[in-house]
Design an enzyme around this catalytic site. Structure first.
Site, mmCIF file in Angstrom:
data_model
loop_
_atom_site.group_PDB
_atom_site.id
_atom_site.type_symbol
_atom_site.label_atom_id
_atom_site.label_comp_id
_atom_site.label_asym_id
_atom_site.label_seq_id
_atom_site.Cartn_x
_atom_site.Cartn_y
_atom_site.Cartn_z
ATOM 1 N N LYS A 192 0.883 -1.165 0.000
ATOM 2 C CA LYS A 192 0.000 0.000 0.000
ATOM 3 C C LYS A 192 0.919 1.213 0.000
ATOM 4 O O LYS A 192 1.562 1.518 1.003
ATOM 5 C CB LYS A 192 -0.904 -0.003 1.228
ATOM 6 N N GLY A 203 -7.872 10.022 9.032
ATOM 7 C CA GLY A 203 -8.209 10.242 10.430
ATOM 8 C C GLY A 203 -9.242 11.326 10.663
ATOM 9 O O GLY A 203 -9.613 11.604 11.808
ATOM 10 N N ALA A 249 -9.291 6.074 3.625
ATOM 11 C CA ALA A 249 -9.232 7.279 4.456
ATOM 12 C C ALA A 249 -10.503 8.112 4.365
ATOM 13 O O ALA A 249 -11.077 8.282 3.290
ATOM 14 C CB ALA A 249 -8.047 8.167 4.132
#
Lengths: 256, 78
Positions: free
Chosen positions: A99, A160, A186
């Protein structure tokens, strides 16, 4: 009907992929992963503590025979670092999957897509199965595909942030044009965000903070499992078109 | 022989990567090793001779999904 995600010949049992950061301990990580039903877990590559060898190993809790370990290049801000971490990860692990993250800015953690494109091309030529973390930019997604990305991983929102999919229209355009799988990476904050991504037709969703940071990570992991599954089923079922006015669902015939 | 291992000075009498990992009580199957910026294949641990002044990195997998937690200070080379 079979609905298995296959990327470069690798079969994925789950369309929910899990990040392993920010959990209280490895035991909680393992329990959350189990509750999520995910078979892909992404991990970071870091120095072994050579002075304290007693520390536990993540892979003692997540059996690589049971889960697909997807190393990431989190923390890499240059192409050179991303390549270095990728090559180390391949040697430490059991697969060619990476990734790929080339981060452009510490505050937003948005990807440096110019560096990302270069690193993707180099690693793909070296035989890596590259999953680049990119912006929700349809042109860049296409470019990444052209240089050999195995899938593209556009962000829904900053890492986040839990803001959900801020530009679902771009994700739709990416999906329309992409010949490789699209995995939202994300931005997911709660279950409905994951469902929306899957309803759009994304092939999978990668989630870390929304689960690890929840008050009850194990329960949220389970919620995400159902959310991803519900979204996928709804996508395959084909939703009704949106209309401004009502359409009666009960027959008018036989009314008094 | 003086080496730098994971950023710290390290003295050893061991001659190969395999012996060095053994001395540090590290299971070779769980790590990757870099000597002077070159990744050493696991099959070469026993044969790779260490030299005075070599810079060695020994890494493994830790929890981490996305960048957030892992700022530059935890990266290699610092």
């Amino acid at each position: 009907m079979e609905d298995t995600l296959i990327i470069r010949g690798i079969e994925f049992r789950s369309r929910l992929w899990i990040g392993t950061g920010k959990y209280r301990d490895f035991e909680e990580t393992a329990r959350a992963v189990q509750a999520s039903g995910a078979d892909v877990v992404t991990v970071a590559v870091r120095r072994v503590n050579i002075t304290d060898r007693k520390s536990e190993n993540l892979l003692d809790f997540l059996d690589p025979k049971k889960y697909k370990i997807l190393p990431n290049t989190a923390g890499c801000y240059t192409v050179e670092d991303a390549l270095r971490y990728s090559r180390l990860a391949r040697e430490a692990g059991v697969s060619d999957m990476i990734k790929l993250e080339v981060i452009g800015d510490e505050k937003t953690l948005f990807p440096d897509t110019i560096g990302l494109l270069r690193a993707t091309e180099i690693l793909a030529k070296e035989g890596f199965v590259v999953f680049p973390y990119t912006n929700d930019d349809p042109i860049m997604a296409k470019r990444l595909e052209d240089v050999g990305a195995a899938a593209v991983m556009p962000l829904g929102a900053p890492i986040g942030s839990g803001l959900g999919l801020r530009n679902p229209y771009n994700i739709r355009i990416i999906l329309e044009a992409a010949k490789v799988p699209v995995i939202v990476d994300a931005g997911v904050g709660t279950a409905s965000d994951a469902t929306i991504a899957m309803e759009l037709g994304c092939d999978a969703v990668l989630i870390n903070t929304a689960i690890a940071g929840a008050k009850d990570p194990i329960a949220m992991a389970e919620a995400m499992k159902h959310a991803v599954r519900a979204g996928r089923l709804a996508y395959r079922a084909g939703r009704i078109p949106k209309k401004l006015y009502a359409t009666a669902s009960s027959p008018l015939e036989g009314m008094l | 022989m003086r080496l730098t291992v994971n950023g710290k000075a390290y003295c050893t009498e061991k001659g190969t990567v395999k012996e060095l990992l053994g001395e540090m009580d590290i299971v070779p199957e769980r790590v990757a090793v870099e000597v002077n910026l070159k990744v050493i294949k696991r099959a070469e641990y026993a044969g790779h001779r260490l030299q005075e002044g070599d810079t060695i990195e020994v890494v493994y997998f830790v929890g981490g999904g996305q960048e957030e937690l892992w700022k530059i200070h935890s990266s290699l080379g610092e």
